[in-house]
Design an enzyme around this catalytic site. Structure first.
Site, PDB file in Angstrom:
ATOM      1  N   ASP A 125       0.790  -1.215   0.046  1.00 31.57           N
ATOM      2  CA  ASP A 125      -0.126  -0.143  -0.021  1.00 31.57           C
ATOM      3  C   ASP A 125       0.665   1.301  -0.061  1.00 31.57           C
ATOM      4  O   ASP A 125       0.492   2.228  -0.810  1.00 31.57           O
ATOM      5  CB  ASP A 125      -1.027   0.099   1.082  1.00 31.57           C
ATOM      6  CG  ASP A 125      -0.401  -0.200   2.418  1.00 31.57           C
ATOM      7  OD1 ASP A 125       0.486  -0.628   2.628  1.00 31.57           O
ATOM      8  OD2 ASP A 125      -1.246   0.358   3.349  1.00 31.57           O
ATOM      9  N   ASP A 215      11.123  -4.686  -4.322  1.00 30.03           N
ATOM     10  CA  ASP A 215      10.786  -4.318  -3.026  1.00 30.03           C
ATOM     11  C   ASP A 215      11.225  -5.187  -1.857  1.00 30.03           C
ATOM     12  O   ASP A 215      10.560  -6.362  -1.825  1.00 30.03           O
ATOM     13  CB  ASP A 215       9.259  -3.881  -3.021  1.00 30.03           C
ATOM     14  CG  ASP A 215       8.574  -3.609  -1.477  1.00 30.03           C
ATOM     15  OD1 ASP A 215       9.401  -3.515  -0.492  1.00 30.03           O
ATOM     16  OD2 ASP A 215       7.398  -3.356  -1.564  1.00 30.03           O
ATOM     17  N   HIS A 450      -6.366   3.454   5.835  1.00 28.23           N
ATOM     18  CA  HIS A 450      -6.607   2.571   6.916  1.00 28.23           C
ATOM     19  C   HIS A 450      -5.900   2.767   8.024  1.00 28.23           C
ATOM     20  O   HIS A 450      -6.346   2.562   9.250  1.00 28.23           O
ATOM     21  CB  HIS A 450      -6.431   1.072   6.297  1.00 28.23           C
ATOM     22  CG  HIS A 450      -4.701   0.862   6.378  1.00 28.23           C
ATOM     23  ND1 HIS A 450      -4.197  -0.188   6.723  1.00 28.23           N
ATOM     24  CD2 HIS A 450      -3.786   1.775   5.654  1.00 28.23           C
ATOM     25  CE1 HIS A 450      -2.989  -0.387   6.456  1.00 28.23           C
ATOM     26  NE2 HIS A 450      -2.584   0.908   5.897  1.00 28.23           N
TER      27      HIS A 450
END
Ligand code: PM9
Length: 459
Positions: A125, A215, A450
Site C-alpha cells: 500500500d 521491494d 486505513h
C-alpha cells in the site's frame, strides 16, 4: 525418539504483557473509533498488527548499537552497512533512509512521473500510495493462482509473464520506468517469488528496455522458500540464493524493519551510479546526508548485524516454522486460512469466515475487531479499507481477497502465545453466525486511509 524441533535462540530479556477484560476492550475500541491502529499498545495482549519494526534484536545487535559511530559524515557504521549490502546483494551504491516508504519516496521522486505505469506483483500500500501520489498507475500482474486462497502453489507471489508482457508491449516503454517485484509479496499473503520468475521478469525487462526494482522487505524469507521449495536450490546457502536473486534486479528498496530485524531503518541500493547521484539529491532533501539518511550510526550498525542474522538458515527455519505452527492450529480448528502459509503472517479468509457481512460493511475489519474483543489479540485488515478508493473515481476498491492478517513479530512471542491466538480466533469462529452487521466510515484521509480511518457500528 526423534528430537523435536526447537527455536534457534534463547531469551535474555523479557517484557511484561497485560491482560484485559472484554468490557475494557469494548470501551477502548469505541474510544479508538474501531480503528485498531488507534489503540494504545498497553491495551493489547498479543500484538500481531505488524511484523514491521517489532522484532527482538539479538545480543550481537545490541552490542553493535554500543559501538555505532555517530559522525555526521563518513561514519564507520555507514561503511559497515555499505560493505554488508555489497556482500549480500551485490550493489555498490546505497542510500540509507529512515524506513521503507522513505526509500520509495526518494527513489520514486527521481523515477516516477505522471501517467507512468508501474507493473508488479500486488504492490504494497505505501508503494502504491507513492505511485498514485505522483499520478502514475500501479498495474497488478500477479499470477491468478494467488487469488484462490486454498490453491496450493509454492510461489503465489510470482508475476504472470503474459500479463506483464502485455503491459510492456501495449505501452510506450518511456512510460514504464521499472517493474516492481515485492519479496515476499505481502499483499497476496506473504507469498514468495521463485528464482525462475525473477529471472524471467529480468529477461522481459531487458527485452523491452526497462529496469527491475525489488521491494525487498522480506527478501530473506523469500530466499528460505526458494531453498525449501524450488528444485536445484536445496543445497545452496541462503546467502548464495540472495545474491542470485538480486543479480536479476537493477535496484532495491528495503524496509529494514522486517528482514533486517531492526526497529527502524531502510535503504535504497542500485547498480547505476548516475541514478545513485540523482537520488542522493532527494535523500539529502528528505532524509539526511547520504551517509546516514535519517538513521543514527548505532541503528546502521544494528541493521548490518541484523541482515547477517536474517540470512542464516537456522533463524529462518525457526521463523517460518512458527508462522506455520499458528497456521496449522487455525486450520485444525476449521478456520479458513490462506494456503500455503506465508513467511511472516497467517492470513484469514474473512469472506469465508463471515459470509453474511456485505463487502460495503468492511468484512475483514469486522473480523479483526471481533478477534481483538475476544482475546485482546490485535491483527490488521488487509481488505477494502486498505485497498482505498480509486484515485480517479473515488469509489471504494473491493479487492478479490478480504483478509485479516496475523503478522508475527520476529523472535518475540512463544508458541504458547500462538496457541492463545489460535483459540481466540477459533472462539470467534464458533459464534460467527451471530454476526449481523459490519461498520461504516465516519472519517477518512484522502490516501492510505486505513491507518487513521474512523468507523462506527452499523446497528
Ligand atoms: N509493511 C506491514 O505491516 C508496515 C506498514 S503497515 C502496518 O506489512 C512492503 C512489502 C511492506 C512495507 C511495510 C513497506 C513500507 C514497503 N514494502 O513501513 O515504511 O510490507 O518501513 O515499509 C508494513 P515501512
Amino acid at each position: 525418539m526423534e528430537l523435536p524441533f526447537a527455536e534457534s535462540y534463547k531469551i535474555k530479556m523479557v517484557e511484561t504483557l497485560r491482560r484485559s477484560s472484554r468490557e475494557e476492550r469494548e470501551k477502548w475500541l469505541k474510544d479508538s473509533c474501531y480503528n485498531l491502529f488507534k489503540l494504545r499498545s498497553e491495551y493489547v495482549y498479543i500484538d500481531l498488527l505488524t511484523d514491521s519494526g517489532t522484532g527482538a534484536m539479538s545480543d550481537k545487535q545490541w552490542s553493535a548499537m554500543m559501538v555505532g559511530d555517530e559522525s555526521y559524515a563518513g561514519a564507520s557504521s555507514y561503511h559497515l552497512m555499505k560493505d554488508t549490502i555489497k556482500k549480500l546483494f551485490g550493489f555498490a551504491d546505497f542510500l540509507p533512509t529512515h524506513q521503507g516508504r522513505a526509500a520509495e519516496n526518494v527513489l520514486f521522486t527521481v523515477l516516477v512521473k505522471p501517467e507512468n505505469i508501474i507493473p508488479g506483483n500486488s504492490h504494497f500500500d505505501t508503494t502504491k500510495g507513492h505511485i498514485e501520489f505522483r499520478k502514475a498507475h500501479a498495474v497488478d500482474c500477479t499470477i491468478d493462482e494467488a487469488f484462490n486462497p486454498t490453491l496450493n502453489h509454492p510461489f503465489k507471489g510470482n508475476i504472470n509473464l503474459n500479463k506483464l508482457e502485455k503491459v510492456l508491449k501495449e505501452n510506450p516503454i518511456e512510460k514504464i520506468p521499472f517493474i516492481i517485484v515485492t519479496l515476499t509479496c505481502n499483499s497476496s499473503g506473504g507469498q514468495p517469488v521463485s528464482l525462475q520468475n525473477l529471472k524471467d521478469v529480468h529477461m522481459l525487462a531487458r527485452k523491452y528496455g526497462t529496469r527491475v526494482l525489488f521491494d525487498s522487505a522480506r527478501f530473506a524469507e523469500n530466499a528460505y522458500f526458494i531453498k525449501t521449495r524450488e528444485k536445484g536450490y536445496e543445497n545452496k546457502t541462503i546467502r548464495e540464493i540472495v545474491l542470485e536473486m538480486f543479480s536479476y534486479a537493477d535496484m532495491m528498496t528495503m524496509s529494514s524493519k522486517k528482514d533486517a530485524i531492526v526497529n527502524i531503518g531502510g535503504f535504497i541500493a542500485m547498480r547505476d551510479h548516475d541514478l545513485f547521484q540523482q537520488a542522493s539529491v532527494y535523500n539529502i532533501l528528505f532524509e539526511g546526508y547520504i551517509t546516514y539518511g535519517g538513521m543514527a550510526g548505532r541503528d546502521m550498525s544494528a541493521l548490518s548485524q541484523g541482515l547477517m542474522e536474517a540470512t542464516e538458515f537456522d533463524y529462518l527455519e525457526t521463523r517460518v516454522k512458527q508462522v506455520a505452527y499458528l497456521g496449522e492450529k487455525l486450520k485444525n480448528y476449521g478456520v479458513p486460512v490462506l494456503e500455503p502459509f506465508g513467511g511472516h503472517a497467517i492470513f484469514i479468509d474473512a469472506k469465508k469466515f463471515l459470509p453474511t457481512i456485505p463487502k460495503e460493511e468492511f468484512i475483514a475489519q469486522t473480523l479483526a475487531i471481533e478477534i481483538y474483543l475476544e482475546g485482546g489479540v490485535r491483527a490488521v485488515e488487509i481488505g477494502t479499507l486498505l485497498a482505498d478508493r480509486d484515485p480517479e473515481t473515488r469509489e471504494n476498491r473491493f479487492p478479490e481477497l478480504e483478509m485479516v492478517r496475523l503478522a508475527i513479530p520476529r523472535r518475540v512471542y512463544t508458541n504458547n502465545h500462538m496457541d492463545y491466538v489460535a483459540v481466540t480466533v477459533a472462539n470467534v469462529y464458533q459464534y460467527r453466525n451471530t454476526f449481523k452487521n459490519g461498520f461504516k466510515i465516519i472519517r477518512e484521509a484522502p490516501i492510505l486511509r486505513h491507518f487513521t480511518v474512523e468507523l462506527d457500528k452499523i446497528c
